[in-house]
Design an enzyme around this catalytic site. Sequence first.
Site, PDB file in Angstrom:
ATOM      1  N   HIS A 262      33.256 -20.338 -20.529  1.00 49.91           N
ATOM      2  CA  HIS A 262      32.947 -21.586 -21.262  1.00 49.91           C
ATOM      3  C   HIS A 262      33.377 -22.752 -20.371  1.00 49.91           C
ATOM      4  O   HIS A 262      32.823 -22.941 -19.292  1.00 49.91           O
ATOM      5  CB  HIS A 262      33.683 -21.511 -22.605  1.00 49.91           C
ATOM      6  CG  HIS A 262      33.301 -22.532 -23.617  1.00 49.91           C
ATOM      7  ND1 HIS A 262      32.254 -23.397 -23.469  1.00 49.91           N
ATOM      8  CD2 HIS A 262      33.851 -22.828 -24.833  1.00 49.91           C
ATOM      9  CE1 HIS A 262      32.168 -24.168 -24.538  1.00 49.91           C
ATOM     10  NE2 HIS A 262      33.137 -23.850 -25.378  1.00 49.91           N
ATOM     11  N   HIS A 301      22.788 -19.951 -19.069  1.00 48.42           N
ATOM     12  CA  HIS A 301      23.244 -20.608 -20.298  1.00 48.42           C
ATOM     13  C   HIS A 301      22.680 -19.872 -21.489  1.00 48.42           C
ATOM     14  O   HIS A 301      21.549 -19.381 -21.422  1.00 48.42           O
ATOM     15  CB  HIS A 301      22.789 -22.079 -20.321  1.00 48.42           C
ATOM     16  CG  HIS A 301      23.606 -22.906 -21.253  1.00 48.42           C
ATOM     17  ND1 HIS A 301      23.327 -22.981 -22.596  1.00 48.42           N
ATOM     18  CD2 HIS A 301      24.708 -23.659 -21.045  1.00 48.42           C
ATOM     19  CE1 HIS A 301      24.226 -23.758 -23.170  1.00 48.42           C
ATOM     20  NE2 HIS A 301      25.083 -24.177 -22.251  1.00 48.42           N
ATOM     21  N   ASP A 357      28.172 -27.038 -15.199  1.00 45.36           N
ATOM     22  CA  ASP A 357      29.384 -26.783 -14.425  1.00 45.36           C
ATOM     23  C   ASP A 357      29.126 -26.529 -12.954  1.00 45.36           C
ATOM     24  O   ASP A 357      30.068 -26.469 -12.164  1.00 45.36           O
ATOM     25  CB  ASP A 357      30.123 -25.577 -15.015  1.00 45.36           C
ATOM     26  CG  ASP A 357      30.785 -25.946 -16.325  1.00 45.36           C
ATOM     27  OD1 ASP A 357      31.247 -27.089 -16.428  1.00 45.36           O
ATOM     28  OD2 ASP A 357      30.819 -25.101 -17.227  1.00 45.36           O
TER      29      ASP A 357
END
Length: 422
Positions: A262, A301, A357
Amino acid sequence: MTDTITITDDRTGKTVTVPITGGVFSSAALRELDPSLFMYDPAYLSTASCASSITYLDGDAGILRYRGIPIEQLAENSTFLEVAYLLIKGELPTTQELEKWELDVTHHTMIHENMRKRFVDGFHYDAHPMGMFISAIAALGTFYDDAKDIFDKDSLEKQVVRLVAKVPTIAAMCYRFSQGLPFVSPNNALSYGENFLNMMFKIGDDYKVNPVLAHAMDVLFILHADHEQNCGTTAMRVVSSANSDPYTATAAAAAALYGPLHGGANEAVVRMLTEIGDIKNVPAFVESVKAGEGKLMGFGHRVYKNFDPRATIIKKAAYDVFEVTGKNPLLEIALELEKVALNDEYFIKRKLYPNVDFYSGLIYQALGFPVDMFTVLFAIPRTVGWLTHMQELLNDKEQKISRPRQWYTGHDERPYVPVAKR
Ligand code: CMC
């Protein structure tokens, strides 16, 4: 004509027809067929656990909107505190509302001296800042005797302002402690992002926050402010559904965010790029991922299966930051890795694209943040999203304490065997 779905229980021949609204139908239909019947849905792949009007996300089209406004427009034109207001209150503020909101947040940035001197000082010198952050947020609630008054609207709003205002102070405090540096008090004359950078990096009187870097920080905060029902937000909702106070619930959400799948992914990306070390090693690394020896961190994702709109904005922000700080040496490896992966059948077939990210870690590193602060940087703005979801949940008459059912697969009844006979 309303869309409907008809479900037949082949064991009994009983049939139930229920409406489909916005692509969703109520699972209560199953209970009508048989009250002891449950759907098995590990990790909630097909389950909507709530109705929400906060964030809209279309993973196939790469769309992300807060309260209806596209993330691209917010990143381009707004500020983090204005976006925080939009999320929490549901509408963009007027000039007066914005001024009051900024003033309120700015005047709640201080934390009790005991937090710093006694609580934080108790950590080991090399404690991970995210571990410190999570426990500091939970501890913060003990300083306010009205923290638990969650059904008093004014009191809850006060806790929301306190948390939004104090998370950067706590984050910076954890960092300064880990570096052995003196704590820098919040500066009310600075914007949210500037104040945070100032508390993090000020050494001596000459330190001035670079406006380009402060703007990049603000954009990163906007992009991370909410992302509907992800793992951390779900943790926030589950804990809040037990009517826990907002500090405890925020700490639980932050604990979920800490995981490497996460919010911990940006940290993992930089560690991965450092390990790859050189663009010549990229093909071998990609092969090892395809052989199942690890994941390509910052790729893939649960919802975005086309592209992550946040990744596109972040990639641009990265170049703005690098203009000031110079290029992050890991950038070339990241670009090569992205190119190789996006042209590789393994990633194409599985619809794996760079997520938020993949590049955020490179910006954070260029801004001077150590790798173990990255998830804390995610937690600061996401606190706004978490609190917005908590408020929505508490106002939702259909919500009750979260309590999923299980599919029991263990032993049938069997007798206890005394230890001497096992
Ligand atoms: N590298 C290599 N293979 C991958 C990756 C990856 N990063 N992500 C998914 N896969 C493969 C996975 O092994 C599976 O292959 P197969 O069908 O052969 O078994 C397939 O793609 C489908 O993956 P999944 O695990 O079913 O997908 P998921 O929706 O459960 O997981 C994810 C989503 C984000 C946890 C996962 O893509 C992942 O672990 N990515 C790396 C960690 C990461 O970057 N996380 C940040 C997410 S964005 C920040 C946030 O919003 O929290």
